[in-house]
Design an enzyme around this catalytic site. Structure first.
Site, PDB file in Angstrom:
ATOM      1  N   ASP A 585      14.039  65.043   4.922  1.00 19.77           N
ATOM      2  CA  ASP A 585      13.096  65.306   3.835  1.00 19.77           C
ATOM      3  C   ASP A 585      11.824  66.052   4.199  1.00 19.77           C
ATOM      4  O   ASP A 585      11.778  67.258   4.228  1.00 19.77           O
ATOM      5  CB  ASP A 585      12.704  63.979   3.159  1.00 19.77           C
ATOM      6  N   GLU A 813      14.669  49.469   5.156  1.00 17.82           N
ATOM      7  CA  GLU A 813      14.977  50.900   5.209  1.00 17.82           C
ATOM      8  C   GLU A 813      14.327  51.573   6.422  1.00 17.82           C
ATOM      9  O   GLU A 813      14.908  52.449   7.058  1.00 17.82           O
ATOM     10  CB  GLU A 813      14.468  51.563   3.923  1.00 17.82           C
TER      11      GLU A 813
END
Ligand SMILES: *[C@@H]1O[C@H](CO)[C@@H](O)[C@H](O)[C@H]1NC(C)=O
Ligand SMILES: *[C@@H]1O[C@H](CO)[C@@H](O)[C@H](O)[C@H]1NC(C)=O
Length: 844
Positions: A585, A813
């Site tokens: 990202d 995460e």
């Protein structure tokens, strides 16, 4: 994660923007085709010397062929690759995995591997603590429910699963076993056992709803059978007694399942306070909770005078004369502890004998649990390695929640290429896949799935093959696979429309090559089963197309260079235009995207892919020279160093048009106007150079894919830098971006917090640890350093993830690089589960 979907879903605006230059290209393309048309015309004029008739004909043909060509280009994005499919055509080839907990997005649900399955699911609430107007009815895995913990404790992906859910005052254990027999995928039984968490809560009430419905447009019959026969109804008038009775069973039929019967059983009649049912129609499975809630009434029990929140029985719209329910619910309200068993039986299973419940169920479940524990120890040897019981339980539950989170989806993505004005539907297809997070990302993600299967393939190779087969079957004629799979209305309901479309210039890292590598490396051909060889053979043409897609469509300006497509060249607000398809990202790249930039991570992925292609070709006797040559070319350390080693900074880096001096600044406000958004401010002109002010995960890729020569001085430098706490090293694992990088922990826009700019991610840490392990066993001058780093990094990672699990009840995460705290979404038993092979040190 996941091409950062949390982010992905926030940056919708920039995604749309990003595609603008592409649209331009598209019109370029049409202009180009037009020109061809015109020049054909010119030539024909000359040749046919004023023959108007022919000229018009040629124009017509050119125009027609332009439209035909254009039409052809438009359809490419959603045309399937014509090679044979890899997944075996009928799910009945894997009867052991026909039924399962294939609905990862609900706390508990069952589903079969059919395109339009029967769906079963659970909802619950506590009447005594339900707030006015809000029952806090549990159904979808939802972070907002703030459950203390939930997840599969044991699950083998085939026969059984045991899950524990801790919800404030109660603990639910949801388990199931499947049983083969008959011609329609066999039977299963599920058990919901609810216990109070404190002694004082014994006798408090809980309400369970267990429902059956048909998946999207599924055709079939569901016929509720009332409890009347089993209950003492004396003292109630006939109509009222009926109102307060739940279901004893549901009889049903679908094409795939044939006739079946689902029966409901309560262990302890005394603890039951109230039962009821609902039988109605629902438009789509994602609406079941709403449908259930609108079927609730406050009802008074004639006998006890108690009032209960109750399902209202058969509810059909006036115009619905047929009264054919496709949504049937059984309710039981009872005092803690409470148990409900649901027994699904296929009518084609004739000689099953005794009902699979009670002690029979206990015995079968025990048998499977025993087998699971033995198999787990055989494969991962955590006990032998000296891990405590508690640590082993943690590892078991991490893997079980990954395996138990495997879903079966059916539907089509929305896709778009530069040739399409509007998104177009992909073809309808099934997908059998694990998911990154049951709460936040309960659907398939391409680049995550490779990491998932590094673990799953160690547990059950057949499952991994099946998962990869389904993914490869989603390949289009160009060799592209959409990276996020939002299939079916249940999955679609959780993703806002504007984020659904997948674009065919964006391909995630081809992580399935990691899986194939791990599965076949060090495995002599004679040890590979014929079934696997057959599957590899079926996969081969698709692997060829996939490889080719990466090697050609992501190619850079010079041989050996590659770059991720889809960065926004016109971005005014992004500090550094994202490369979402890289999976990383907002990881900083060259400040100014160009067509001559070089992305090191991508180059390394393609190098790895070439190596694995060559070795698979060897295994199945295909022509693999081309891949071997490409691997030799790309793994050449001199070429790598020439293209990616910055001698000045002494590190591997991307290359491109870059300035270190880019910041976000707020433009001067105009009086009376709202405060303007911060914009990107470049205070030093960019130049073509290495992006060597930045050190982070991307810099580690030559190490990760193990192409550095063991005696490489660059390897020595890299290993030295790895341990530097001012760069990537922390007590909790390696942070994604060094503290000294200009964009460390910086927001990409005002509204877009850092993601791959500091936090610790387990997937990359795993790859680095694995590579360190590799360099600690191959002979060379850096061997000892590699070993020390390996041991320390592994220890840090395991310790921190375990510590956070103990503290919070979850695997996360990502982890904070300053204090190790779990952050992002939870539970994240996707690639964070790689903590298991770090514990077991099973790297092949
Ligand atoms: C990859 O692309 C390069 C050049 O673009 C080509 O030379 C090479 O043969 C390709 N490799 C394979 C395996 O197709
Ligand atoms: C650019 O950044 C470098 C390093 O941070 C600094 O030394 C230099 O003065 C900056 N130049 C400008 C024009 O801001």
């Amino acid at each position: 994660m996941t091409g950062g979907n949390k982010k992905l879903h926030v940056i919708g605006a920039s995604e749309t923007k990003k595609n603008r230059p592409k649209v331009l290209k598209s019109s370029d393309h049409s202009t180009h085709s037009h020109n061809q048309g015109v020049s054909t015309l010119n030539i024909s004029r000359k040749q046919h010397n004023g023959s108007l008739y022919t000229g018009v004909g040629v124009i017509a043909i050119s125009v027609v062929s332009w439209f035909v060509y254009q039409g052809y280009l438009e359809t490419r994005v959603n045309s399937p690759l014509t090679e044979d499919k890899v997944a075996f055509p009928s799910s009945h080839d894997f009867p052991e995995r026909y039924w399962g907990s294939f609905r990862p997005g609900v706390y508990f649900g069952m589903k079969s591997r059919d395109t339009h399955s029967l769906l079963a699911g659970l909802m619950w609430f506590m009447p005594d603590v339900a707030a006015a107007g809000n029952l806090n009815l549990r159904h979808l895995c939802d972070q907002g429910d703030n459950l203390e913990q939930y997840g599969w404790k044991e699950h083998d992906g085939r026969n059984f699963g045991v899950q524990v859910i801790i919800d404030k005052f109660i603990q639910l254990e949801t388990s199931f076993v499947t049983k083969l027999g008959g011609n329609h995928g066999g039977d299963w039984t599920a058990r919901i056992q609810v216990e109070p968490r404190m002694k004082e809560l014994k006798g408090q009430q809980v309400t369970l709803y267990f429902y059956l419905t048909l998946d999207d447009n599924g055709k079939g019959l569901l016929q509720p059978i009332r409890m009347i026969d089993n209950m003492d109804t004396s003292g109630m008038d006939a109509s009222e007694s009926v109102k307060f009775l739940g279901l004893s069973a549901v009889h049903g039929h679908t094409e795939k399942l044939g006739d079946f019967r689902v029966s409901f059983h309560h262990a302890n009649q005394q603890s039951i306070v109230h039962t009821a049912f609902l039988s109605t129609t629902v438009g789509s499975p994602h609406l079941v909770k709403d449908a259930l809630q609108s079927g609730l009434r406050l009802m008074e029990d004639k006998r006890s005078k108690e009032r209960h929140i109750s399902l209202a029985g058969a509810l059909f719209a006036k115009e619905d004369n047929l009264k054919q329910p496709n949504f049937v619910v059984h309710q039981v309200t009872g005092k803690l502890p409470l148990q409900l068993e649901i027994v699904y039986e296929s009518n084609s299973f004739a000689e099953r004998g005794i009902l699979l419940r009670g002690e029979v169920y206990d015995a079968l479940l025990q048998k499977y649990r025993e087998q699971f524990r033995i198999q787990f120890e055989n494969k991962f040897r955590l006990n032998e390695k000296g891990f405590s019981e508690e640590e082993q339980d943690f590892a078991k539950s991490a893997m079980s929640n990954l395996v138990g989170g495997i879903g079966y989806f059916y539907g089509s993505s929305k896709v778009q290429s530069v040739h399409n004005k509007e998104p177009v539907p992909y073809w309808n297809a099934p997908l059998y896949t694990a998911v990154p997070s049951r709460s936040f990302f309960p659907r398939g993600f391409l680049w995550d799935e490779g990491f998932h299967n590094l673990i799953i393939s160690q547990w059950d190779r057949e499952i991994s093959f099946d998962i990869m087969a389904h993914w490869f079957d989603l390949m289009n004629v160009e060799g592209w696979i959409p990276r996020e799979q939002i299939l079916g209305s249940e999955a679609r309901a959780r993703v806002p429309d504007e984020f659904v479309v997948q674009r065919n210039n964006q391909g995630n890292p081809p992580t399935f090559f990691l899986v194939l590598d791990a599965m076949f490396k060090n495995r002599p051909v004679r040890d590979i089963s014929t079934l696997e060889l057959e599957q590899l053979n079926r996969m081969w043409p698709r692997l060829v197309s996939w490889y080719n897609w990466f090697n050609t469509s992501l190619h850079g300006s010079e041989p050996g260079t590659y770059y991720w497509r889809g960065r926004d060249t016109a971005s005014a607000r992004e500090l550094n235009p994202k490369s979402l398809s890289s999976g990383l990202d907002d990881y900083p790249r060259a400040s100014h995207p160009t067509t001559y930039e070089r992305h090191l991570d991508l180059r390394c992925w393609i190098t790895l892919a070439a190596k694995v292609m060559a070795s698979i070709a060897d295994i199945i006797g295909r022509e693999g020279r081309k891949y071997h040559e490409t691997f030799v070319f790309l793994s050449n350390n001199e070429l790598l160093n020439a293209q990616h080693w910055s001698e000045k900074a002494k590190r591997y880096a991307d290359y491109g048009l870059h300035s270190s001096n880019v910041t976000l600044r707020r433009p001067k406000s105009i009086a009376g106007q709202p405060k303007p958004d911060k914009i990107r401010w470049v205070s030093e002109e960019p130049t073509p150079r290495f992006v060597d002010d930045t050190f982070g995960y991307v810099s580690l890729f030559p190490l990760i894919v193990e192409i550095l020569q063991p005696d490489s001085p660059q390897l020595g430098q890299l290993l030295q830098d790895l341990r530097n706490p001012n760069l990537l090293w922390t007590k909790y694992g390696l942070r994604s971006l060094s503290k000294t990088s200009p964009l460390y922990n910086k927001r990409n826009t005002e509204h877009d917090p850092p993601y791959w700019r500091g936090p610790i991610w387990i997937n990359v840490n795993y790859l680095v640890a694995r590579a360190l392990h590799h360099y600690s066993v191959v002979e060379g001058p850096h061997q000892t350093r590699a070993l020390l780093l390996y041991n320390e990094l592994r220890e840090n990672l395991i310790t921190n993830v375990l510590r956070e699990y103990r503290k919070t009840g979850y695997i996360w995460e990502q982890y904070n690089d300053a204090n190790g705290a779990g952050q992002g979404c939870r539970p994240f038993t996707g690639w964070s589960t790689l903590i298991l092979p770090l514990m077991s040190e099973t790297y092949v």
